[in-house]
Scaffold this motif. Sequence first.
Motif, PDB file in Angstrom:
ATOM      1  N   LEU A   1      33.941  13.639  20.609  1.00 37.19           N
ATOM      2  CA  LEU A   1      32.921  14.142  19.697  1.00 37.19           C
ATOM      3  C   LEU A   1      32.018  13.067  19.070  1.00 37.19           C
ATOM      4  N   PRO A   2      32.570  11.919  18.632  1.00 39.36           N
ATOM      5  CA  PRO A   2      31.676  10.906  18.044  1.00 39.36           C
ATOM      6  C   PRO A   2      30.561  10.459  18.995  1.00 39.36           C
ATOM      7  N   SER A   3      30.809  10.543  20.319  1.00 42.16           N
ATOM      8  CA  SER A   3      29.767  10.157  21.278  1.00 42.16           C
ATOM      9  C   SER A   3      28.751  11.269  21.474  1.00 42.16           C
ATOM     10  N   LEU A   4      29.061  12.470  21.008  1.00 36.63           N
ATOM     11  CA  LEU A   4      28.195  13.619  21.266  1.00 36.63           C
ATOM     12  C   LEU A   4      27.418  14.059  20.029  1.00 36.63           C
ATOM     13  N   LEU A   5      28.000  13.843  18.848  1.00 33.69           N
ATOM     14  CA  LEU A   5      27.328  14.287  17.630  1.00 33.69           C
ATOM     15  C   LEU A   5      26.594  13.112  17.004  1.00 33.69           C
ATOM     16  N   PRO A   6      25.372  13.327  16.529  1.00 30.94           N
ATOM     17  CA  PRO A   6      24.676  12.244  15.847  1.00 30.94           C
ATOM     18  C   PRO A   6      25.434  11.890  14.580  1.00 30.94           C
ATOM     19  N   PRO A   7      25.523  10.582  14.235  1.00 32.93           N
ATOM     20  CA  PRO A   7      26.275  10.184  13.049  1.00 32.93           C
ATOM     21  C   PRO A   7      25.699  10.820  11.798  1.00 32.93           C
ATOM     22  N   LYS A   8      26.579  11.016  10.817  1.00 37.63           N
ATOM     23  CA  LYS A   8      26.199  11.714   9.583  1.00 37.63           C
ATOM     24  C   LYS A   8      25.198  10.898   8.764  1.00 37.63           C
ATOM     25  N   GLU A   9      25.357   9.580   8.775  1.00 36.15           N
ATOM     26  CA  GLU A   9      24.558   8.720   7.900  1.00 36.15           C
ATOM     27  C   GLU A   9      23.071   8.994   8.123  1.00 36.15           C
ATOM     28  N   ALA A  10      22.337   9.051   7.018  1.00 40.22           N
ATOM     29  CA  ALA A  10      20.909   9.332   7.095  1.00 40.22           C
ATOM     30  C   ALA A  10      20.165   8.189   7.779  1.00 40.22           C
TER      31      ALA A  10
ATOM     32  N   LYS B   1      20.743   8.255  17.859  1.00 40.73           N
ATOM     33  CA  LYS B   1      20.554   9.708  17.969  1.00 40.73           C
ATOM     34  C   LYS B   1      20.238  10.107  19.406  1.00 40.73           C
ATOM     35  N   ARG B   2      19.360   9.308  20.050  1.00 42.27           N
ATOM     36  CA  ARG B   2      18.992   9.631  21.435  1.00 42.27           C
ATOM     37  C   ARG B   2      20.206   9.537  22.351  1.00 42.27           C
ATOM     38  N   LYS B   3      21.042   8.530  22.085  1.00 43.26           N
ATOM     39  CA  LYS B   3      22.244   8.352  22.891  1.00 43.26           C
ATOM     40  C   LYS B   3      23.164   9.563  22.765  1.00 43.26           C
ATOM     41  N   ALA B   4      23.285  10.100  21.539  1.00 43.59           N
ATOM     42  CA  ALA B   4      24.137  11.269  21.325  1.00 43.59           C
ATOM     43  C   ALA B   4      23.575  12.490  22.059  1.00 43.59           C
ATOM     44  N   THR B   5      22.246  12.633  22.039  1.00 41.76           N
ATOM     45  CA  THR B   5      21.627  13.752  22.754  1.00 41.76           C
ATOM     46  C   THR B   5      21.916  13.658  24.242  1.00 41.76           C
ATOM     47  N   LYS B   6      21.724  12.447  24.796  1.00 38.86           N
ATOM     48  CA  LYS B   6      22.042  12.223  26.215  1.00 38.86           C
ATOM     49  C   LYS B   6      23.502  12.521  26.485  1.00 38.86           C
ATOM     50  N   GLY B   7      24.376  12.056  25.577  1.00 37.77           N
ATOM     51  CA  GLY B   7      25.813  12.261  25.741  1.00 37.77           C
ATOM     52  C   GLY B   7      26.158  13.738  25.822  1.00 37.77           C
ATOM     53  N   ARG B   8      25.525  14.542  24.960  1.00 37.75           N
ATOM     54  CA  ARG B   8      25.788  15.992  24.973  1.00 37.75           C
ATOM     55  C   ARG B   8      25.405  16.603  26.317  1.00 37.75           C
ATOM     56  N   ARG B   9      24.217  16.228  26.809  1.00 35.57           N
ATOM     57  CA  ARG B   9      23.768  16.783  28.098  1.00 35.57           C
ATOM     58  C   ARG B   9      24.723  16.391  29.221  1.00 35.57           C
TER      59      ARG B   9
ATOM     60  N   SER C   1      32.139  14.944  38.553  1.00 33.01           N
ATOM     61  CA  SER C   1      31.424  15.109  37.283  1.00 33.01           C
ATOM     62  C   SER C   1      30.565  13.889  36.956  1.00 33.01           C
ATOM     63  N   ILE C   2      30.872  12.744  37.589  1.00 37.57           N
ATOM     64  CA  ILE C   2      30.059  11.533  37.355  1.00 37.57           C
ATOM     65  C   ILE C   2      28.599  11.787  37.719  1.00 37.57           C
ATOM     66  N   LEU C   3      28.379  12.719  38.657  1.00 31.70           N
ATOM     67  CA  LEU C   3      27.001  13.045  39.050  1.00 31.70           C
ATOM     68  C   LEU C   3      26.154  13.463  37.842  1.00 31.70           C
ATOM     69  N   ALA C   4      26.831  13.952  36.789  1.00 32.87           N
ATOM     70  CA  ALA C   4      26.109  14.393  35.594  1.00 32.87           C
ATOM     71  C   ALA C   4      25.320  13.258  34.954  1.00 32.87           C
ATOM     72  N   VAL C   5      25.689  12.010  35.257  1.00 31.45           N
ATOM     73  CA  VAL C   5      24.945  10.866  34.709  1.00 31.45           C
ATOM     74  C   VAL C   5      23.470  10.968  35.097  1.00 31.45           C
ATOM     75  N   GLY C   6      23.200  11.658  36.205  1.00 31.15           N
ATOM     76  CA  GLY C   6      21.821  11.856  36.652  1.00 31.15           C
ATOM     77  C   GLY C   6      20.912  12.418  35.560  1.00 31.15           C
ATOM     78  N   VAL C   7      21.454  13.277  34.695  1.00 25.99           N
ATOM     79  CA  VAL C   7      20.597  13.850  33.654  1.00 25.99           C
ATOM     80  C   VAL C   7      20.286  12.849  32.547  1.00 25.99           C
ATOM     81  N   ALA C   8      20.991  11.695  32.545  1.00 26.34           N
ATOM     82  CA  ALA C   8      20.704  10.664  31.540  1.00 26.34           C
ATOM     83  C   ALA C   8      19.758   9.608  32.075  1.00 26.34           C
ATOM     84  N   LEU C   9      19.378   9.733  33.342  1.00 24.87           N
ATOM     85  CA  LEU C   9      18.569   8.675  33.958  1.00 24.87           C
ATOM     86  C   LEU C   9      17.123   8.695  33.467  1.00 24.87           C
ATOM     87  N   ARG C  10      16.653   9.889  33.121  1.00 25.12           N
ATOM     88  CA  ARG C  10      15.237   9.970  32.738  1.00 25.12           C
ATOM     89  C   ARG C  10      14.980   9.270  31.405  1.00 25.12           C
TER      90      ARG C  10
END
Lengths: 230, 102
Positions: A172-181, A188-196, A221-230
């Motif tokens: 979850l920490p890799s998927l949710l953006p950290p709470k800190e403002a 944040k972008r990394k977390a968005t990519k992680g979720r996808r 499932s490693i193929l899913a990395v393809g959606v993070a390439l863009r």
Amino acid sequence: MGNVDRALVRDVGAVALASGVVGVSFGALAVAAGLSVWMALFMSVVVFAGGAQFVAVGMVAAGATPVAAVFAGLLLNARHLPFGMAVADVLGKRWPMRLLGAHLMVDESVAFALAQREPGRKRAAYWLCGGMLFVAWNMGVVVGGWAGRTVGNPELLGLDAAFPASMLALLLPSLLPPKEADASEVVKRKATKGRRVALVGALIALAATPLLPAGVPVLLSILAVGVALR
Amino acid sequence: MTLLPILVLAVGTFGFRIAGPLLSERLQLSARVQELMSMATIAMLAALVATSTLMAQGGFAGWARPAGVFVGALLAWRRLPFIAVVVAAAVTAAGLRLLGVP
């Protein structure tokens, strides 16, 4: 080890306890399948991969050839290769530590390392988890081997749900953006990519599971990395 | 199961485990590739979560297990302590089975 705090020990302890109980059931299964307690323990020490151990022993007990059982176990363990590329830094450069650290590479230790942000904490979490799991798993196998058939099914304790839930909590920490403002755009972008990547990876594996031998869907499932390439 | 297949499984498994660190050293992975490797880890762990939640022996695992994982996920999302997540998942699945849910 200044990076080990009580919260980490408690969290790793919970996973190690669950793994120990699953170890008990492996020990019981192995003895029921004709292994001596000491052979079951030897296997657990040198292989140290629960899923592959269950599959290999189960297949031989069901009448498969040892070659097929070993092949199925290895297929299940092939995921450690890409895992190892991701945690290479955690293992360090010194050979004795690297060899030992590689042997302690299991889903849980990789997930615990992934859940930490600073390198020092990554290392501490990986080694603590790998070490505690190694001790708990092997002790469990001995207990199960001695107790034999009298031990119940870990599913009655709900431990089959504890494993995916703990892995998800660590992911979850890799998927949710950290709470800190003040969290940066990059984080944040990394977390968005992680979720996808996580979502697509999960879907690939689920779609492939009924069609392909165990172990292959997770590799695919490693193929899913393809959606993070863009 | 005799000694030889156990040894082959052990050596092969260790080969997979040590190959990653060795490869990443040889290839001198760039920061970009390292980021992709951590994405690959996320993909594989998510795949493990999904398959070990829903599937058993190539088919559906039954309702008790995914229900337990769902409760655990909810607590993790609400940022409850890790131990609460693990215990809640196990207790939910075990409780449902006691009630006769497969």
